[in-house]
Scaffold this active site. Structure first.
Site, mmCIF file in Angstrom:
data_model
loop_
_atom_site.group_PDB
_atom_site.id
_atom_site.type_symbol
_atom_site.label_atom_id
_atom_site.label_comp_id
_atom_site.label_asym_id
_atom_site.label_seq_id
_atom_site.Cartn_x
_atom_site.Cartn_y
_atom_site.Cartn_z
ATOM 1 N N ARG A 1 1.067 -1.218 -0.012
ATOM 2 C CA ARG A 1 0.038 0.065 -0.175
ATOM 3 C C ARG A 1 0.859 1.222 0.036
ATOM 4 O O ARG A 1 2.212 1.167 0.314
ATOM 5 C CB ARG A 1 -0.960 -0.130 1.181
ATOM 6 C CG ARG A 1 -0.207 0.079 2.537
ATOM 7 C CD ARG A 1 -1.224 0.140 3.693
ATOM 8 N NE ARG A 1 -0.513 0.493 5.025
ATOM 9 C CZ ARG A 1 -0.157 1.404 5.553
ATOM 10 N NH1 ARG A 1 -0.589 2.511 4.671
ATOM 11 N NH2 ARG A 1 0.389 1.417 6.557
ATOM 12 N N ARG B 1 -2.729 10.690 2.231
ATOM 13 C CA ARG B 1 -3.778 11.271 3.275
ATOM 14 C C ARG B 1 -4.584 12.535 2.499
ATOM 15 O O ARG B 1 -3.695 13.483 2.038
ATOM 16 C CB ARG B 1 -2.779 11.989 4.325
ATOM 17 C CG ARG B 1 -2.220 10.796 5.092
ATOM 18 C CD ARG B 1 -1.588 11.456 6.189
ATOM 19 N NE ARG B 1 -0.689 10.557 6.830
ATOM 20 C CZ ARG B 1 0.534 10.915 7.514
ATOM 21 N NH1 ARG B 1 0.945 12.065 7.561
ATOM 22 N NH2 ARG B 1 1.103 9.969 8.152
ATOM 23 N N ARG C 1 21.200 -4.966 0.146
ATOM 24 C CA ARG C 1 21.571 -3.706 -0.330
ATOM 25 C C ARG C 1 22.821 -3.094 0.740
ATOM 26 O O ARG C 1 22.797 -2.993 1.703
ATOM 27 C CB ARG C 1 20.245 -2.881 -0.571
ATOM 28 C CG ARG C 1 19.472 -3.400 -1.617
ATOM 29 C CD ARG C 1 20.102 -3.125 -2.902
ATOM 30 N NE ARG C 1 19.994 -1.977 -3.546
ATOM 31 C CZ ARG C 1 20.782 -1.562 -4.384
ATOM 32 N NH1 ARG C 1 21.598 -2.441 -4.920
ATOM 33 N NH2 ARG C 1 20.735 -0.064 -5.023
ATOM 34 N N ARG D 1 19.022 10.603 -1.011
ATOM 35 C CA ARG D 1 18.524 11.991 -0.237
ATOM 36 C C ARG D 1 19.788 12.454 0.162
ATOM 37 O O ARG D 1 20.710 12.190 0.386
ATOM 38 C CB ARG D 1 17.472 11.267 1.033
ATOM 39 C CG ARG D 1 18.348 10.127 1.762
ATOM 40 C CD ARG D 1 17.386 9.718 2.649
ATOM 41 N NE ARG D 1 17.902 8.756 3.720
ATOM 42 C CZ ARG D 1 17.372 8.139 4.651
ATOM 43 N NH1 ARG D 1 16.125 8.593 5.121
ATOM 44 N NH2 ARG D 1 17.732 7.179 5.525
ATOM 45 N N GLU E 1 23.503 10.197 0.469
ATOM 46 C CA GLU E 1 23.100 8.720 0.618
ATOM 47 C C GLU E 1 23.047 8.148 -0.794
ATOM 48 O O GLU E 1 21.967 8.340 -1.611
ATOM 49 C CB GLU E 1 21.985 8.395 1.373
ATOM 50 C CG GLU E 1 22.095 7.389 2.441
ATOM 51 C CD GLU E 1 21.024 7.110 3.374
ATOM 52 O OE1 GLU E 1 20.208 6.423 3.159
ATOM 53 O OE2 GLU E 1 20.874 8.008 4.359
ATOM 54 N N TYR F 1 13.825 -6.492 7.605
ATOM 55 C CA TYR F 1 14.168 -4.820 7.614
ATOM 56 C C TYR F 1 13.392 -4.412 8.740
ATOM 57 O O TYR F 1 12.245 -3.933 8.632
ATOM 58 C CB TYR F 1 13.410 -4.425 6.147
ATOM 59 C CG TYR F 1 13.973 -3.042 6.234
ATOM 60 C CD1 TYR F 1 15.191 -2.532 5.598
ATOM 61 C CD2 TYR F 1 12.960 -1.909 6.546
ATOM 62 C CE1 TYR F 1 15.465 -1.247 5.165
ATOM 63 C CE2 TYR F 1 13.314 -0.590 6.165
ATOM 64 C CZ TYR F 1 14.492 -0.390 5.607
ATOM 65 O OH TYR F 1 15.045 1.067 5.454
ATOM 66 N N ASP G 1 12.681 -1.793 11.899
ATOM 67 C CA ASP G 1 12.658 -0.407 12.412
ATOM 68 C C ASP G 1 13.335 -0.584 14.042
ATOM 69 O O ASP G 1 13.530 -1.533 14.235
ATOM 70 C CB ASP G 1 11.465 0.241 12.451
ATOM 71 C CG ASP G 1 10.758 0.791 11.324
ATOM 72 O OD1 ASP G 1 11.640 1.151 10.433
ATOM 73 O OD2 ASP G 1 9.750 0.843 11.101
#
Length: 369
Positions: free
Chosen positions: A172, A176, A249, A280, A300, A348, A350
């Site tokens: 998804r 917003r 990666r 970024r 980066e 991955y 957080d």
């Protein structure tokens, strides 16, 4: 008798939390780390009064109150809200996709107007069963948002065309229809005042740590120094790639100190076009409103990972997930070896999830003990 109860390989967040909790209950731990510092990828270093995130932006966010309270035991957090900006060929857009983004892109002023454009583009694309990431993204947000804010960034991040990436990578895309630039929906969010390194230092207080020590330089010695091993490196490397190499990666960081107070006016600006080689630019002082007459920025660059280099995140596509299951089966049969963290569990994660998983492993161990 082994010299230690636990050898923890890797002084990242998982290893630090595990060692801290076991030390609290009287277990003798040794932490070894290949790098010349503790903290893993959350390591920060003060430069010119600015806490520089040496391995990319780390913004702590979670909905889990217990984890938020846990991390706040080791540092006070500010009220930083992540509001990145996207730069597409010099045009600026707010992220995540919200009413500010739609106004910048189409001049729409109401949710109805924005919804109408998105639905029209989705209908024109007429994608019923998305076969790849490109089709999945267009079927969710339409072609304009995909081409300007998703395509180039994603292809740089993964090193592949969106049409070659599986659709499930983007299940998804947050859209917003409010004027809200807060990137995360999580209730708790912030940056530790004084940087992240202090957290690792407090977690490892009173625990023996050896830096610049590579587990694989003397694997036999380290396997026999403790009753149990907690391994937070790459699981396939631990098993000498016996089932084949998992994909990761890599990242390259280009750091620059500038003689100016403010370079880009925001902590994170994503470059979403395909021509700009980096994804970024981070301007670290904006994470905690540091007062300095200089500023430190980091560009980066995602890259293909090769053996011997630092692996930053796993490539959780179908092929690698299947291969990882082979390693996991082998790991699950180990009595004295625990795998943890992003690389050890090939997920991955957080930061909050790393802590959560580490505390879960601790609980399992305490049941055994």
């Amino acid at each position: 008798m082994a010299d230690y109860d636990y050898l923890i390989v890797g002084a990242g967040l998982f290893g630090c939390v595990f060692a801290h909790e076991m030390n609290k209950v009287g277990k003798k731990c040794l932490v070894i780390e290949r790098r010349n510092h503790i903290g893993g990828n959350i390591f920060t270093l003060e430069m010119f009064g600015i806490n520089v995130h040496k391995y990319g932006a780390h913004i702590f966010h979670t909905d889990n109150k217990k984890i938020w309270e846990y991390i706040n035991e080791f540092a006070d957090f500010n009220r930083y809200t992540n509001s990145p900006v996207a730069n597409f060929n010099g045009q600026l857009y707010n992220l995540p996709f919200n009413m500010n983004t739609f106004y910048q892109m189409w001049g729409t002023k109401t949710p109805e107007e924005a919804k109408e454009i998105i639905e029209k583009q989705k209908k024109e694309a007429n994608i019923q069963n998305p076969k790849n990431l490109e089709e999945q993204a267009i079927s969710l947000v339409g072609r304009d948002i995909y081409e300007k804010l998703v395509e180039g960034y994603t292809e740089k991040q993964w090193g592949k065309k969106c049409s070659e990436l599986p659709s499930f990578i983007i299940k998804r895309l947050p859209v917003r229809f409010t004027f809200d630039n807060n990137y995360f929906n999580d209730l708790y969010q912030g940056i530790p005042i004084g940087g992240y390194t202090q957290i690792a230092e407090k977690l490892l207080d009173g625990i023996e740590v050896k830096l610049e020590v590579d587990f694989f330089d003397d694997k036999e010695k380290w396997l026999n120094i403790a009753d149990k091993i907690v391994f937070t490196g790459m699981i396939d490397e631990f098993y000498d790639y016996c089932f084949g190499e998992l994909e990761y990666r890599g990242l390259e960081f280009e750091e620059e100190t500038l003689d100016m107070e403010n370079y880009q006016g925001n902590a994170v600006i994503n470059y979403t076009d395909s021509k700009t080689p980096f994804t970024r630019i981070i301007e670290h002082k904006h994470f905690d409103n540091a007062q300095s007459d200089k500023t430190v920025i980091t560009r980066e660059y995602p890259k293909t990972w090769v053996k011997g280099e630092e692996a930053y995140y796993p490539v959780n596509d179908e092929k690698n997930t299947k291969l990882f299951q082979e390693y996991k089966k082998k790991a699950d049969n180990e009595e004295n070896i625990i795998f943890g963290g992003r690389l050890g569990q090939y997920q991955y994660y957080d930061m909050w999830k790393v802590i959560y998983e580490a505390l879960n492993v601790v609980q399992e161990e305490l049941k055994i003990i």
